[in-house]
Write an enzyme that holds these catalytic residues in place. Structure first.
Site, PDB file in Angstrom:
ATOM      1  N   ARG A  47       0.842  -1.202   0.000  1.00 21.36           N
ATOM      2  CA  ARG A  47       0.000   0.000   0.000  1.00 21.36           C
ATOM      3  C   ARG A  47       0.876   1.250   0.000  1.00 21.36           C
ATOM      4  O   ARG A  47       0.565   2.248  -0.640  1.00 21.36           O
ATOM      5  CB  ARG A  47      -0.923  -0.005   1.219  1.00 21.36           C
TER       6      ARG A  47
ATOM      7  N   PHE B  99     -11.268  -4.279  -6.607  1.00 18.95           N
ATOM      8  CA  PHE B  99     -11.329  -5.149  -5.425  1.00 18.95           C
ATOM      9  C   PHE B  99     -10.809  -4.353  -4.221  1.00 18.95           C
ATOM     10  O   PHE B  99      -9.894  -4.763  -3.521  1.00 18.95           O
ATOM     11  CB  PHE B  99     -10.491  -6.430  -5.608  1.00 18.95           C
TER      12      PHE B  99
ATOM     13  N   ASP C 236     -15.776  -2.472  -5.743  1.00 19.53           N
ATOM     14  CA  ASP C 236     -15.888  -3.729  -4.990  1.00 19.53           C
ATOM     15  C   ASP C 236     -17.326  -4.227  -5.105  1.00 19.53           C
ATOM     16  O   ASP C 236     -18.250  -3.440  -5.332  1.00 19.53           O
ATOM     17  CB  ASP C 236     -15.510  -3.516  -3.515  1.00 19.53           C
ATOM     18  N   SER C 237     -17.498  -5.534  -4.926  1.00 19.38           N
ATOM     19  CA  SER C 237     -18.852  -6.089  -4.989  1.00 19.38           C
ATOM     20  C   SER C 237     -19.555  -6.030  -3.635  1.00 19.38           C
ATOM     21  O   SER C 237     -20.740  -6.325  -3.537  1.00 19.38           O
ATOM     22  CB  SER C 237     -18.803  -7.542  -5.482  1.00 19.38           C
TER      23      SER C 237
ATOM     24  N   ASP D  59      -6.379  -6.327  -7.024  1.00 16.69           N
ATOM     25  CA  ASP D  59      -6.084  -7.152  -5.840  1.00 16.69           C
ATOM     26  C   ASP D  59      -7.251  -8.106  -5.590  1.00 16.69           C
ATOM     27  O   ASP D  59      -7.972  -7.971  -4.595  1.00 16.69           O
ATOM     28  CB  ASP D  59      -5.830  -6.251  -4.627  1.00 16.69           C
TER      29      ASP D  59
ATOM     30  N   CYS E 173      -3.144 -13.737  -4.787  1.00 15.81           N
ATOM     31  CA  CYS E 173      -2.922 -14.320  -3.452  1.00 15.81           C
ATOM     32  C   CYS E 173      -3.278 -15.799  -3.477  1.00 15.81           C
ATOM     33  O   CYS E 173      -3.566 -16.406  -2.450  1.00 15.81           O
ATOM     34  CB  CYS E 173      -3.730 -13.579  -2.387  1.00 15.81           C
TER      35      CYS E 173
END
Ligand code: SAH
Length: 395
Positions: A211, A227, A249-250, A299, A339
């Site tokens: 970040r 995301f 984002d969802s 991400d 990830c």
């Protein structure tokens, strides 16, 4: 003590000190080990290999606590492991950067299946295996003794528990009447945390260093944070004087916290926009609208928890990276992550390269990223290196 005798030739991984024994390697079980109880792992000739936690249902039939035949697995054993993990966090200087960090990173800290994150004065406990379930009360007591804290909240609700035959379990494990919503800091930014409802244990602690990288690179840029969750990257881009930041984002809950976090830090709300939706669809929509950005962050959640899902996941990674390259202005920066344990750094780089090729874009890697130091990687457990990221600048 119950014993597991391995098939001939199936001791190789243990001799390399890898902590897992798969069901197919087991010749026979002697005694009647209980779920999560301690067993000795023996070579076909009866020689001692390791002492491990037994998992009767999982494909991973046993996970090693110790390779030392003289070491007893008891409270004292766990106390030493916890102390050691705390010491490593102090030595790697994580503590000064944030009051939220991972205290125990499972296999990588010699405690298979145990995740403990510290959020201010509260610990969050996540047990992923039968071995941790077996020792849960002991571990909880020891964690309080060794940290001097009072509160532990349990978030044992990760999907992988099903593979161990364990259901989901959440709630207060130690302490009483404490707030599950509060504010933590990471570097000089503050974030609202909801321990009961947040993803994972509340926050994506592993991205702390990355970040800051985004902050350094975002000045005067139009940034698209895909995301975004509660705004980890978005806030850093704003703090780095981005011209604009669009968080996608969802999860409406995550975006609401993101908005609160922007306000909490007195960052310029007029430069920030939230957009709820599916990244796969929105990137296509932006492409069709010929929108463009100076920096795009990808991400996504874990598309491939294991190697078995790697192929399908590769297509998903390629899809979003290809679209992102198309939306990048000349000299734009792509900050892209995976990830997924099932996708290693080499494969990820190949996927990103092929995405650039198909997007018709030339780009160069100017940075490799990984998980922060409080998520260490034991050299005998390469699977622990799950987070990889690339910073690419397009021509
Ligand atoms: N970058 C964040 C962490 C991202 S975690 C940080 O630094 O804190 C992954 C996020 O992706 C979650 O917030 C989840 O809600 C969201 N998500 C999952 N699938 C999605 C999709 N198809 N479209 C949009 N968001 C999605």
């Amino acid at each position: 003590m119950s014993k597991i005798i391995l098939k001939p030739g199936r001791d190789k991984s243990l001799l390399r000190r890898h902590p897992w024994i798969f069901s197919g390697a087991v010749e026979r079980v002697e005694g009647e080990p209980v779920s999560g109880g301690t067993v000795d792992l023996l070579a076909p000739n009866g020689g001692f290999l390791a002492r491990a936690a037994y998992s009767p249902i999982s494909q991973i039939r046993a996970r090693v606590w110790t390779f030392d035949p003289d070491e007893i697995v008891d409270a004292n054993f766990f106390r030493k492991k916890i102390r050691d993990s705390i010491k490593i966090r102090q030595m790697s200087k994580v503590e000064g950067q944030s009051n939220a960090y991972r205290l125990i990173h499972a296999e990588s800290d010699g405690l298979p299946g145990l995740i403990v994150d510290r959020y201010g004065d509260t610990l969050v406990f996540q047990s992923l295996t039968t071995g941790c379930e077996f020792w849960k009360e002991t571990l909880a007591d020891l964690l309080l003794e060794e940290t001097g804290l009072k509160n532990i909240y349990e978030r044992s609700d990760a999907d992988v528990r099903e593979l161990e035959g364990l259901g989901s379990k959440t709630g207060i494990l130690r302490g009483e009447n404490y707030d599950l919503r509060f504010t933590i800091y990471e570097h000089d930014l503050q974030f609202r945390i909801d321990l009961a409802r947040g993803h994972k244990t509340g926050f994506y602690l592993d991205q702390r260093d990355n970040r800051l990288r985004v902050r350094e690179l975002s000045k005067d840029r139009d940034v698209l944070d895909c995301f975004s969750y509660t705004g980890g990257f978005s806030l850093n881009a704003l703090a780095g004087a981005a011209k604009s930041v669009l968080s996608v984002d969802s999860s409406a809950d995550a975006l609401e916290l993101c908005k609160q976090n922007v306000a909490l830090n007195n960052l310029p709300a007029d430069r920030h926009t939230n957009l709820e939706g599916d990244v796969f669809q929105l990137l296509r929509k932006f492409r069709d609208e010929a929108r463009s950005f100076d920096m795009i962050i990808l991400d996504p959640p874990k598309f491939a928890p294991t190697v078995a899902q790697a192929e399908k996941a590769s297509r998903a990674y390629k899809d979003i990276n290809l679209l992102a390259f198309k939306l990048l202005r000349p000299n734009g920066i792509l900050v892209t992550f995976s990830c997924s344990g099932g996708i290693d750094a080499g494969l990820f780089q190949k996927i990103v390269a092929s995405a650039a090729l198909d997007a018709g874009v030339d780009a160069r890697i100017v940075g490799h990223m990984a998980q922060a130091a409080d998520h260490p990687i034991a050299l005998n457990f390469p699977e622990g290196a799950y987070l990889k990221g690339l910073i690419c600048i397009r021509n």
